[in-house]
Design a protein around this motif. Structure first.
Motif, PDB file in Angstrom:
ATOM      1  N   THR A 107       0.894  -0.881  -0.199  1.00 25.50           N
ATOM      2  CA  THR A 107      -0.114   0.304  -0.029  1.00 25.50           C
ATOM      3  C   THR A 107       0.933   1.095  -0.423  1.00 25.50           C
ATOM      4  OG1 THR A 107      -1.326  -1.330   1.013  1.00 25.50           O
ATOM      5  CG2 THR A 107      -2.029   1.509   1.212  1.00 25.50           C
ATOM      6  N   VAL A 108       0.743   2.381  -0.838  1.00 25.75           N
ATOM      7  CA  VAL A 108       0.867   3.428  -0.694  1.00 25.75           C
ATOM      8  C   VAL A 108       0.293   4.312  -0.143  1.00 25.75           C
ATOM      9  CG1 VAL A 108       2.211   5.384  -2.295  1.00 25.75           C
ATOM     10  CG2 VAL A 108       2.393   2.518  -3.622  1.00 25.75           C
ATOM     11  N   VAL A 109       0.739   5.032   0.922  1.00 25.13           N
ATOM     12  CA  VAL A 109      -0.060   6.462   1.710  1.00 25.13           C
ATOM     13  C   VAL A 109       0.255   7.666   1.160  1.00 25.13           C
ATOM     14  CG1 VAL A 109      -0.677   4.749   3.208  1.00 25.13           C
ATOM     15  CG2 VAL A 109       1.663   5.584   3.538  1.00 25.13           C
ATOM     16  N   SER A 110      -0.113   8.258   1.774  1.00 23.17           N
ATOM     17  CA  SER A 110       0.665   9.836   1.662  1.00 23.17           C
ATOM     18  C   SER A 110       0.722  10.410   2.761  1.00 23.17           C
ATOM     19  CB  SER A 110      -0.855  10.796   0.690  1.00 23.17           C
ATOM     20  OG  SER A 110       0.238  12.379   0.681  1.00 23.17           O
ATOM     21  N   VAL A 111       1.801  11.030   3.294  1.00 19.54           N
ATOM     22  CA  VAL A 111       2.043  11.419   4.541  1.00 19.54           C
ATOM     23  C   VAL A 111       2.490  13.265   4.523  1.00 19.54           C
ATOM     24  CG1 VAL A 111       2.864   9.188   5.189  1.00 19.54           C
ATOM     25  CG2 VAL A 111       5.256  10.918   4.380  1.00 19.54           C
ATOM     26  N   PRO A 112       2.685  13.603   5.722  1.00 21.20           N
ATOM     27  CA  PRO A 112       3.089  14.553   6.189  1.00 21.20           C
ATOM     28  C   PRO A 112       4.834  15.549   5.287  1.00 21.20           C
ATOM     29  CG  PRO A 112       1.660  14.692   7.728  1.00 21.20           C
ATOM     30  CD  PRO A 112       2.024  13.945   7.312  1.00 21.20           C
ATOM     31  N   LYS A 162      -0.375   4.780  10.786  1.00 25.93           N
ATOM     32  CA  LYS A 162      -0.720   3.271   9.880  1.00 25.93           C
ATOM     33  C   LYS A 162      -2.440   3.007  10.958  1.00 25.93           C
ATOM     34  CE  LYS A 162       1.540  -0.247  13.064  1.00 25.93           C
ATOM     35  NZ  LYS A 162       2.127  -1.340  12.307  1.00 25.93           N
ATOM     36  N   ASN A 163      -2.544   3.713  11.643  1.00 25.47           N
ATOM     37  CA  ASN A 163      -4.426   3.426  12.674  1.00 25.47           C
ATOM     38  C   ASN A 163      -5.032   4.283  12.079  1.00 25.47           C
ATOM     39  OD1 ASN A 163      -2.715   1.036  13.506  1.00 25.47           O
ATOM     40  ND2 ASN A 163      -2.157   1.457  15.697  1.00 25.47           N
ATOM     41  N   ASN A 164      -4.888   5.185  11.784  1.00 24.27           N
ATOM     42  CA  ASN A 164      -5.518   6.679  11.957  1.00 24.27           C
ATOM     43  C   ASN A 164      -4.840   6.541   9.831  1.00 24.27           C
ATOM     44  OD1 ASN A 164      -6.145   7.138  13.964  1.00 24.27           O
ATOM     45  ND2 ASN A 164      -4.093   8.379  14.516  1.00 24.27           N
ATOM     46  N   VAL A 165      -5.140   6.623   8.985  1.00 21.61           N
ATOM     47  CA  VAL A 165      -5.590   6.469   7.801  1.00 21.61           C
ATOM     48  C   VAL A 165      -6.453   7.037   7.276  1.00 21.61           C
ATOM     49  CG1 VAL A 165      -4.441   5.665   5.276  1.00 21.61           C
ATOM     50  CG2 VAL A 165      -4.145   4.847   7.454  1.00 21.61           C
ATOM     51  N   THR A 166      -6.728   7.926   6.433  1.00 19.77           N
ATOM     52  CA  THR A 166      -7.801   8.812   6.002  1.00 19.77           C
ATOM     53  C   THR A 166      -8.176   8.328   4.842  1.00 19.77           C
ATOM     54  OG1 THR A 166      -7.792  10.582   7.373  1.00 19.77           O
ATOM     55  CG2 THR A 166      -9.051  10.547   5.253  1.00 19.77           C
ATOM     56  N   PRO A 167      -8.979   6.949   3.696  1.00 23.09           N
ATOM     57  CA  PRO A 167      -9.003   7.059   2.441  1.00 23.09           C
ATOM     58  C   PRO A 167      -9.647   8.644   2.143  1.00 23.09           C
ATOM     59  CG  PRO A 167     -11.064   5.821   3.780  1.00 23.09           C
ATOM     60  CD  PRO A 167      -9.695   6.738   5.009  1.00 23.09           C
ATOM     61  N   PRO A 216      -4.841   7.335   0.058  1.00 24.10           N
ATOM     62  CA  PRO A 216      -5.654   7.133   1.776  1.00 24.10           C
ATOM     63  C   PRO A 216      -3.934   8.055   2.085  1.00 24.10           C
ATOM     64  CG  PRO A 216      -4.269   4.643   0.756  1.00 24.10           C
ATOM     65  CD  PRO A 216      -3.825   5.571  -0.103  1.00 24.10           C
ATOM     66  N   ALA A 217      -4.714   8.866   3.336  1.00 23.95           N
ATOM     67  CA  ALA A 217      -3.815  10.022   3.204  1.00 23.95           C
ATOM     68  C   ALA A 217      -3.894   9.915   5.150  1.00 23.95           C
ATOM     69  CB  ALA A 217      -4.226  11.022   3.301  1.00 23.95           C
ATOM     70  N   ILE A 218      -2.187  10.610   5.651  1.00 23.47           N
ATOM     71  CA  ILE A 218      -1.845  10.100   6.942  1.00 23.47           C
ATOM     72  C   ILE A 218      -1.632  11.903   7.108  1.00 23.47           C
ATOM     73  CG2 ILE A 218       0.116   9.942   8.726  1.00 23.47           C
ATOM     74  CD1 ILE A 218       0.238   7.246   7.501  1.00 23.47           C
ATOM     75  N   ARG A 219      -2.832  12.632   7.628  1.00 22.52           N
ATOM     76  CA  ARG A 219      -2.787  14.005   7.896  1.00 22.52           C
ATOM     77  C   ARG A 219      -1.645  13.887   8.733  1.00 22.52           C
ATOM     78  NH1 ARG A 219      -5.983  15.361   3.766  1.00 22.52           N
ATOM     79  NH2 ARG A 219      -7.921  14.050   3.716  1.00 22.52           N
TER      80      ARG A 219
END
Length: 601
Positions: free
Chosen positions: A444-449, A500-505, A511-514
């Motif tokens: 999974t590829v996620v976006s982080v600040p 990883k437990n607070n991912v916003t789809p 999916p983003a981590i704010r």
């Protein structure tokens, strides 16, 4: 990689070209040149009607309706563009005496409504920015609510438009500006998205790695009746890297004409493994670098905390970055020269003006060719980077790949030339390619600040020192350091593991981590990151073999060949036969014979 045993449908795209075309009713072969002409006739009808429809709807009332999402009766507008256009009464117009089937009209209205819906966000942003714009200072006030927030890059572009408008209007501030006040109707490309129609216009069948598209095309440039629209059966080959994939559904393609003829932009759904993000213990952070496209590093979650060896992988673009910079400089030079000739032609005599307009046309043609070449190189660069980054994550047994949020990433402080060069890099295209290749292996590829990723220490979260210059980083407190981009990769991987437990789809996006959380990352003694694969270079010319010397004969002096160029590389074969590009073309051997036999002269 933790596989949960579940699969999900993922949509991807690819391109192919036809090698055979026949009339569906009679079975008579049609030359590929004739096929291109008939497709061009249909694209001319679609693009002309779409441009006319957009010009008629280019008014504030159109965007008010789209933002509200309701028709005159208060009913919610459907998602299908052609259905929403029919309910709102938005119908395209064609030249007098020309008959166009209703399914082609669906394609026109669906494309037009899709364009207007994409511009509705810009209309809202321009309205909010114009209300906070001060013509005297040329700046905008800070937003007061979260709804007024606009990305900084887009806000700067709108401010330039508002400043130019204030100069034209002598500094008179408007109460509320709309997108129709500062921009002209958008220019659309000639294409036909057949997915908006039904089987009466087109349908597709795939058998034995061969795709057959049956589509209705006109027989004349201006058809006068239904009889002048006939079905054509077009056959194209499926790229070899898709033969072994578990594809569940094939979608109707988009028809497009380029310098080589008809191009089919297709889409399909395949089943890919789903990884459990919450149980992931290893993450790879990808940092976008101004010197190269990106760099990566690994962080691992253990019972004792987060650890990393602070060693990373730096992507080698094989010299494509230097080539892109050269093409960008050439395109800017052509643009400046064409603009100067345009200013001269405005006040030149008629004879000189004709010569200048001819030169401007040549410059525009060259500039278009440079842009097309840059697009191809950017695409190749993006997928080559995605393949190497995915292989690096697979070797590290990672479940997550963290990338910087591109909406908050700005290039500054490196000078006008370098800032512009970094801003035009293929980062967004590389993110799409990375998500595409990583989903195939269940990562999974996620976006982080992105803020502070390369300026703060992963261990103590304090500012890093630069003892060796911009690309060097060192923490005097934690006694860790190394390459600046590798340190940023560790920070990004840390943020992915902690959030990883607070991912916003997000629909249609990663999916983003704010929130960027902090926990110390300890440097481990043993190696955590894998050794990246390096392609071997081969020589351009081999040295002549040394012949055995004969008695009494003076041997000739053999000059060794120069070193190999970075452009000549032996690329390793990727797994599953995937070459790292969505439009990998099949072998032209079987199609060439057919094309030569059916192509008209």
């Amino acid at each position: 990689m933790a596989d949960t045993g579940f699969t999900a449908l993922r949509q991807f795209s690819f391109t192919t070209r036809p090698y055979l075309a026949v009339d569906d009713a009679t079975g008579a072969p049609i030359g590929l040149d004739d096929l291109d002409v008939r497709v061009g006739w249909m694209l001319d009808l679609i693009s002309g009607a779409e441009a006319h429809l957009l010009s008629r709807l280019w008014q504030p009332a159109t965007f008010d309706v789209l933002v509200a999402g309701c028709d005159s009766r208060g009913r919610k507008l459907p998602m299908q563009g052609h259905v929403a256009a029919a309910r709102l009464g938005w119908t395209p117009h064609y030249p007098d005496g020309v008959y166009v089937p209703s399914r082609v009209t669906r394609v026109v209205t669906a494309q037009a409504v899709g364009t207007l819906r994409a511009l509705a966000y810009r209309d809202t942003a321009i309205t909010a920015l114009s209300a906070r714009f001060d013509p005297a200072t040329g700046r905008i006030a800070a937003p007061t609510t979260a709804a007024e927030y606009v990305p900084c890059g887009y806000a700067r572009g709108v401010v330039r438009q508002l400043t130019a408008r204030s100069h034209r209007t002598a500094g008179v501030a408007a109460e509320r500006l709309r997108i129709t006040d500062v921009q002209a109707p958008p220019q659309t490309s000639a294409m036909a998205r057949l997915s908006a129609a039904d089987r009466q216009l087109a349908h597709i069948t795939v058998t034995d790695a061969v795709m057959t598209l049956t589509v209705t095309l006109p027989t004349t440039p201006a058809p006068e009746g239904r009889a002048q629209w006939r079905r054509v059966r077009v056959t194209a080959a499926i790229p070899p890297h898709l033969h072994a994939r578990p594809i569940s559904e094939w979608h109707l393609p988009t028809l497009h004409l380029d310098h080589r003829g008809l191009l089919l932009r297709c889409a399909a759904n395949e089943a890919v493994p789903v990884a459990d993000m919450r149980s992931g213990t290893t993450a790879v952070g990808v940092d976008w670098s101004p010197s190269t496209l990106g760099a990566a590093a690994v962080a691992t979650e253990t019972p004792d905390g987060l650890v990393s060896d602070y060693r990373g992988f730096t992507y080698d673009d094989r010299g494509l970055g230097a080539k892109l910079a050269r093409l960008q400089t050439e395109g800017q030079m052509l643009h400046r020269k064409a603009a100067r000739l345009t200013r001269l032609a405005a006040t030149a005599p008629p004879e000189v003006r004709a010569e200048l307009e001819a030169k401007i046309a040549v410059l525009d043609e060259h500039r278009t060719a440079v842009g097309a070449k840059r697009g191809k190189i950017n695409r190749e660069l993006a997928f080559h980077f995605a393949r190497q980054a995915t292989d690096y994550a697979v070797d590290a047994q990672a479940q997550l790949i963290a990338v910087e949020d591109l909406t908050t990433l700005e290039t500054r402080g490196h000078g006008h030339v370098n800032n512009n060069r970094a801003a035009q890099s293929a980062r967004r295209q590389a993110v799409v390619a990375l998500a595409h290749t990583a989903a195939e292996v269940g990562i999974t590829v996620v976006s982080v600040p992105a803020r502070g990723s390369s300026a703060l220490c992963p261990g103590c979260d304090e500012p890093l020192a630069r003892p060796g210059g911009y690309h060097d980083a060192w923490c005097t407190r934690c006694k860790v350091g190394g390459n600046r981009d590798h340190i940023a990769g560790v920070n990004l991987a840390k943020r992915a593991l902690l959030g990883k437990n607070n991912v916003t789809p997000r629909r249609g996006q990663l999916p983003a981590i704010r929130v960027a959380e902090h926990a110390p990352v300890r440097q481990c003694r043993h190696k955590k990151s894998p050794t990246p694969r390096r392609p071997r270079h081969r020589r351009v010319r081999h040295s002549l073999p040394i012949a055995p010397q004969r008695m009494g004969v003076t041997p000739k002096q053999h000059v060794p060949a120069p070193q190999a160029s970075v452009w000549d590389t032996v690329k390793p074969v990727p797994p599953h036969g995937d070459a790292g590009s969505r439009d990998t073309r099949p072998s032209p051997t079987p199609a060439t014979q057919v094309v030569d036999s059916v192509r008209s002269t």
